[in-house]
Design a protein around this motif. Structure first.
Motif, short mmCIF file in Angstrom:
data_model
loop_
_atom_site.label_atom_id
_atom_site.label_comp_id
_atom_site.label_asym_id
_atom_site.label_seq_id
_atom_site.Cartn_x
_atom_site.Cartn_y
_atom_site.Cartn_z
N UNK A 66 0.82 -1.21 0.00
CA UNK A 66 0.00 0.00 0.00
C UNK A 66 0.86 1.26 0.00
N UNK A 67 1.82 1.31 0.92
CA UNK A 67 2.57 2.55 1.13
C UNK A 67 4.09 2.38 1.09
N UNK A 68 4.59 1.17 1.18
CA UNK A 68 6.04 0.97 1.27
C UNK A 68 6.65 1.17 -0.11
N UNK A 69 7.40 2.24 -0.25
CA UNK A 69 8.01 2.59 -1.53
C UNK A 69 9.51 2.83 -1.34
N UNK A 70 10.29 2.67 -2.42
CA UNK A 70 11.73 2.93 -2.32
C UNK A 70 12.03 4.37 -1.93
N UNK A 71 13.19 4.56 -1.34
CA UNK A 71 13.62 5.89 -0.90
C UNK A 71 15.14 5.97 -0.98
N UNK A 72 15.64 7.17 -1.15
CA UNK A 72 17.09 7.38 -1.18
C UNK A 72 17.70 7.19 0.20
N UNK A 73 16.85 7.15 1.24
CA UNK A 73 17.36 7.07 2.61
C UNK A 73 17.57 5.64 3.10
N UNK A 74 17.21 4.65 2.30
CA UNK A 74 17.46 3.27 2.71
C UNK A 74 17.54 2.37 1.49
#
Length: 275
Positions: free
Chosen positions: A54-62
């Motif tokens: 639903x909400x878990x998306x890639x990020x530059x922070x991890x």
């Protein structure tokens, strides 16, 4: 702020390496800010997530490690919406209990399916085994992270609002007297009459029933993966630190063990107040 300080102790001289097994939905929204803060303080964060979420998306922070699951985005969203709707419906105890039972049954099936795919992913498990993580951060309401922490022999930090059926109380050996700790579905406060306390005690029995069907599939999965008989309660008891997203200004007072730290408010939006 207290939460970030606690997790920052993972690495005193240098940044630590944290493995994160999150739970989707609103659980992830409050955890994401914590992960951003940890990355800014020099910690390396690796997040395990299903390809459908639903909400878990890639990020530059991890760093995000994803794994396939056997259900679609539409199927998952449909089940979550249905469960949210029944969670806020009113009615008799029996009516609400049966609706929550059916909703939890379907949501649990999704969680078990996702966890099974993660544990069967030999390439991903090998990656986790070969990397030297300092700790594992997870929300134990879906105990897949607990299984991984046990397999990898990692200290686990729980980031949670609570676990169904009061299993968190039992695992942490917290007193949970029915005389003033309200049970689910009762709509009682911490100030009860004698008969309300008796009723509060009786409500523990259906809670045990809910726990059996909700967590037994995870216990079977854990026993198969770890090659020994284990229960979810056994896994929960391994938690090193419990970061509890409650605020006693808004919640009922209850006894807590020393390794349980209330961090209520961490999930609130940070907005400047107008004059």
């Amino acid at each position: 702020a207290r939460l970030v300080v606690l997790l920052s102790l993972l690495g005193l001289a240098a940044g630590g390496k944290l493995l994160v097994v999150p739970v989707d939905g609103s659980h992830w929204l409050s955890l994401r800010e914590v992960l951003d803060s940890l990355q800014q303080r020099g910690h390396e964060v690796v997040v395990l997530a299903p390809e459908v979420s639903l909400h878990i998306k890639p990020s530059k922070n991890f760093v995000m490690k994803m794994y396939p699951v056997p259900y679609t985005q539409e199927e998952m969203e449909k089940e979550f919406q249905a469960f949210l709707q029944i969670s806020f419906e009113e009615g008799s105890f029996l009516s609400r209990f049966l609706k929550v039972y059916e909703g939890m049954k379907r949501i649990t099936a999704l969680g078990v399916s996702s966890c099974k795919q993660l544990l069967k992913n030999q390439e991903l498990i090998r990656y986790l085994e070969e990397n030297q993580f300092d700790a594992l951060l997870t929300d134990p309401v879906v105990p897949c992270g607990l299984i991984l922490a046990e397999h990898l022999s990692l200290p686990s930090v729980y980031f949670l609002r609570g676990v169904p059926c009061g299993l968190d109380f039992e695992a942490a050996q917290c007193p949970s007297p029915p005389s003033y700790v309200p049970r689910g579905f009762t709509q009682h406060t911490d100030h009860m009459t004698f008969f309300q306390r008796v009723r509060n005690l009786l409500y523990d029995f259906p809670n045990v029933f809910l726990c059996d069907f909700a967590f037994e599939p995870f216990a079977e999965l854990a026993s198969e993966f770890l090659h020994r008989d284990v229960t979810v309660l056994d896994l929960l008891r391994q938690g090193s630190v419990w970061l509890l997203r409650v605020e006693f200004v808004l919640d009922y007072p209850r006894p807590l063990m020393p390794n349980i730290i209330p961090i209520g408010g961490v999930h609130c939006a940070h907005k400047k107040l107008t004059q």
